[in-house]
Design a protein around this motif. Structure first.
Motif, PDB file in Angstrom:
ATOM      1  N   ILE A  19       0.551  -0.668   0.094  1.00  0.00           N
ATOM      2  CA  ILE A  19       0.124   0.104   0.177  1.00  0.00           C
ATOM      3  C   ILE A  19       1.174   1.145  -0.350  1.00  0.00           C
ATOM      4  N   GLU A  82      -7.925   7.509  -1.298  1.00  0.00           N
ATOM      5  CA  GLU A  82      -6.675   6.346  -2.101  1.00  0.00           C
ATOM      6  C   GLU A  82      -5.920   6.924  -3.259  1.00  0.00           C
ATOM      7  N   ARG A 143      -5.736   6.029   7.508  1.00  0.00           N
ATOM      8  CA  ARG A 143      -4.457   6.795   6.874  1.00  0.00           C
ATOM      9  C   ARG A 143      -3.649   7.359   7.871  1.00  0.00           C
ATOM     10  N   THR A 147      -0.765   6.056   9.389  1.00  0.00           N
ATOM     11  CA  THR A 147       0.246   6.939   9.343  1.00  0.00           C
ATOM     12  C   THR A 147       1.497   7.817  10.492  1.00  0.00           C
ATOM     13  N   TYR A 173      -8.448  -4.086   4.169  1.00  0.00           N
ATOM     14  CA  TYR A 173      -7.527  -3.408   3.502  1.00  0.00           C
ATOM     15  C   TYR A 173      -6.864  -2.179   4.568  1.00  0.00           C
ATOM     16  N   PHE A 177      -3.127  -2.504   5.676  1.00  0.00           N
ATOM     17  CA  PHE A 177      -2.089  -1.062   6.358  1.00  0.00           C
ATOM     18  C   PHE A 177      -1.436  -1.869   7.560  1.00  0.00           C
ATOM     19  N   GLN A 180       1.480  -3.987   7.371  1.00  0.00           N
ATOM     20  CA  GLN A 180       2.713  -2.958   6.148  1.00  0.00           C
ATOM     21  C   GLN A 180       2.992  -2.774   7.064  1.00  0.00           C
TER      22      GLN A 180
END
Length: 302
Positions: A19, A82, A143, A147, A173, A177, A180
């Motif tokens: 991603i 996204e 997100r 992040t 999703y 993320f 990851q």
């Protein structure tokens, strides 16, 4: 990482091995070049009022653009966001207009960078005293929050984030993320209406609440109800981040005509009024360079 009521598949085009993650959070924020302003002034009367809607739809659907395809499917959804954030190389001129020339796309990328930096500052501030609890409302895949946590290299002993959304189709999703980024045990997805947060997330008092990307779809009554409930649960001294939306480029009629997408527009003063009515006090305001999103930080006084 826990997922409650998850299971919907994400869009095939986003099912990539990795991603997208921004290379850094200090890139130059985007502005509107004068040439694009002139183009907008010339084209808007035709797009907004004069050209037939069926013709416009046929034109846009002739593009190979994944963003346009998804916008027709679910306007304003998390997948379109996204794609705008990722800002991949455009496949044709219509795709370039949607990704690069579109004021909302540029402003959304600005908002992502600004809000993530604010979250990092707040997380660092609260973590200096105790373990931090974050709530994301209308979070999609989370997100901004994910992040921020990953950039700070925080672990589950330092922070817990609860990401609430009415729909669960972004959770798979978002789960990928978090894996990851290596922060899966910090992240919890919950499906539900945040206005019933006492039921969705009982016994949790957040230090930070992120309310980004949802307020433009709520009327004043709905938003004030949500803000009131969030004010009840947030810790004294806790912080909420949200934003308004204005339309200096007059793109709203086109979005409504062609995609059925209608935003509730609110100036910074409008948002201030609602936040203060709910009991919050403003401590900061930043308007990103496109002048579309005034981003407002408020606190619940101790």
């Amino acid at each position: 990482m826990s997922v409650i009521n998850s299971g919907s598949a994400t869009l095939e085009t986003l099912q990539q091995s990795e991603i997208w993650v921004p290379p850094d959070l200090n890139q130059s924020l985007e502005t509107m070049p004068f040439s694009l302003r002139i183009g907008g002034w010339l084209a808007n009367p035709y797009k907004n009022y004069l050209l037939p809607v069926p013709w416009l739809k046929r034109l846009l659907k002739s593009s190979e653009s994944e963003l346009l395809e998804e916008t027709f499917r679910r306007p304003g959804g998390w997948r379109t966001m996204e794609m705008m954030y990722r800002n991949s190389q455009s496949v044709d001129s219509l795709d370039r207009q949607a990704l690069r020339d579109n004021p909302i796309a540029r402003a959304s990328r600005n908002r992502l960078q600004i809000v993530t930096r604010i979250l990092m500052d707040l997380m660092t501030q609260y973590a200096s005293k105790e373990k931090v609890t974050v709530v994301g409302v209308g979070a999609g895949p989370g997100r901004h929050v994910q992040t921020a946590i990953s950039r700070l290299h925080f672990n589950a002993d330092q922070i817990t984030a609860y990401l609430i959304d009415l729909d669960d189709d972004a959770f798979e999703y978002g789960h990928r993320f978090s894996q990851q980024l290596g922060i899966a045990d910090c992240i919890h997805f919950l499906q539900g209406d945040a206005r019933q947060i006492h039921e969705v997330l009982p016994d949790v008092q957040p230090h930070i609440v992120k309310l980004i990307g949802l307020v433009e779809y709520l009327d004043d009554t709905q938003l004030l109800e949500l803000l009131g409930v969030l004010h009840e649960v947030i810790l004294p001294g806790g912080t909420l981040i949200t934003h308004g939306l204005v339309d200096p480029y007059n793109g709203s009629p086109f979005l409504k005509r062609v995609f059925g997408l209608q935003h509730v527009k609110r100036s910074a003063d409008d948002i201030h009024r609602l936040l203060e009515s709910a009991g919050f006090r403003t401590v900061d305001q930043v308007t990103e360079p496109m002048q579309i999103y005034p981003i407002i930080t408020v606190v619940k006084d101790a």
